[in-house]
Design a protein around this motif. Sequence first.
Motif, PDB file in Angstrom:
ATOM      1  N   TYR A 122       0.827  -1.209   0.000  1.00 48.98           N
ATOM      2  CA  TYR A 122       0.000   0.000   0.000  1.00 48.98           C
ATOM      3  C   TYR A 122       0.862   1.260   0.000  1.00 48.98           C
ATOM      4  N   GLY A 146       0.805   3.637  -3.297  1.00 51.52           N
ATOM      5  CA  GLY A 146       0.332   4.996  -3.059  1.00 51.52           C
ATOM      6  C   GLY A 146       1.347   6.039  -3.476  1.00 51.52           C
ATOM      7  N   ASN A 201      -7.271   1.806   5.478  1.00 52.63           N
ATOM      8  CA  ASN A 201      -6.533   0.564   5.666  1.00 52.63           C
ATOM      9  C   ASN A 201      -7.124  -0.309   6.773  1.00 52.63           C
ATOM     10  N   ASP A 218      -4.156   8.728  -0.388  1.00 53.86           N
ATOM     11  CA  ASP A 218      -3.730   8.384   0.965  1.00 53.86           C
ATOM     12  C   ASP A 218      -2.450   9.142   1.294  1.00 53.86           C
TER      13      ASP A 218
END
Length: 392
Positions: free
Chosen positions: A61, A65, A277, A319
């Motif tokens: 992630y 991101g 998340n 994010d």
Amino acid sequence: MEARRTRRQLLKATTALAAVALLSACGGGSQASTAGAAGPGGIANEIKLMGVYDTTGPVAYAGVGASKGMKLAMDEIQEQGFLGKDVKITLDEADSAGSIERASSEVSRAIAKPEINAIFGPVSGQQAATVAPMVEKAGVPTIFNQAGSDGVVIGDYTFRGTAPMHSYYDIGAEYLADKGLTNVAVLYNGTYPTFAEIGQKVFPKLAEEHGLTISSSYAVQSNTQDFTAQAQEIAKNKPDAVVMLLIAPQSVTALTQLDQAGYKGQTIATSVQSAGNVAQAGEHAAGLVYPVDFSAAQEGELAVNFIEGFKKKYGEDPDPYAAEGYDSMWWMARGIKASGDSSRAGIQKGMQQVASEGFEGVMGHLTFEGNDMRVNGVLVQWDGSKEHLVKK
């Protein structure tokens, strides 16, 4: 706290006015002429970058991101002609897949290619600390996102576009103290360097400074998937708050098991839990609070423009990792423009110049300790479906 916000706003306003004055002094808007004037190497028509970071595995992630944020920034830099009308930035990527050996191998390949102007390095602290001496020795400017452990920013050619989590975690301790939540349990991943540092050193010091008492502390490993024993003991002891320092998949399980064990106090986590998340934990995650360097709930002009641009490109909210990648790419572009030189040495020189001055990014007013980014951070609460800024 109102005074603190006022000081921040004044600093931002002062910096913005200074930037306008500097732009006027440089002659306004001719990006091409400004870019070509400052250095003997000049700015190449194509600036080639290599990204080596996790895009699969437990911390994918962060890599995914950051990559999205960098690519949005690249689009804007080219559309604006920021480095010159015909200048193009390209980014090749390699998945380090949670492997130190793979990260080292991919970085070695990038170093060996003289056409690679700069590298965006691993998001994992262990990978980053391994490759940092390699890029430093080779003289290849390398920008790391996340990778908050020691041994990453080690010289002139290593840069970090993420403020270490510990540098703004004080707003979490301050929140607990303001709410009178003084009896605290700590649950942390002792394998992950960033969380080990906060759990063992940083938070105990913050607790002492803010009048908090750590009644219990539990270290787990990165492969720990069952927190039943810790959850039951925490629920039995009934602390006012739990400081949870876990990677994203672990936090879903831990929040669920804490709730199931009967713990009803406040849980405060980290930026790793941000941007949905913990959504898989459902109602068990509602009310979770955490400090972040960026949230899609932020309301500043640059942040709002970034959020809108990101939604247009990707169809989703950005994010924190996307914000870090975005500001990092703009840091590099500002560095190239400052030195007028897109060579490895030119990028290194220019990025250090920009760091010495600071700049306004989507994460707020960005300052630096050497080549290491610092931000004020914000505190957010997850309501089970989205983030809200916590008003202190």
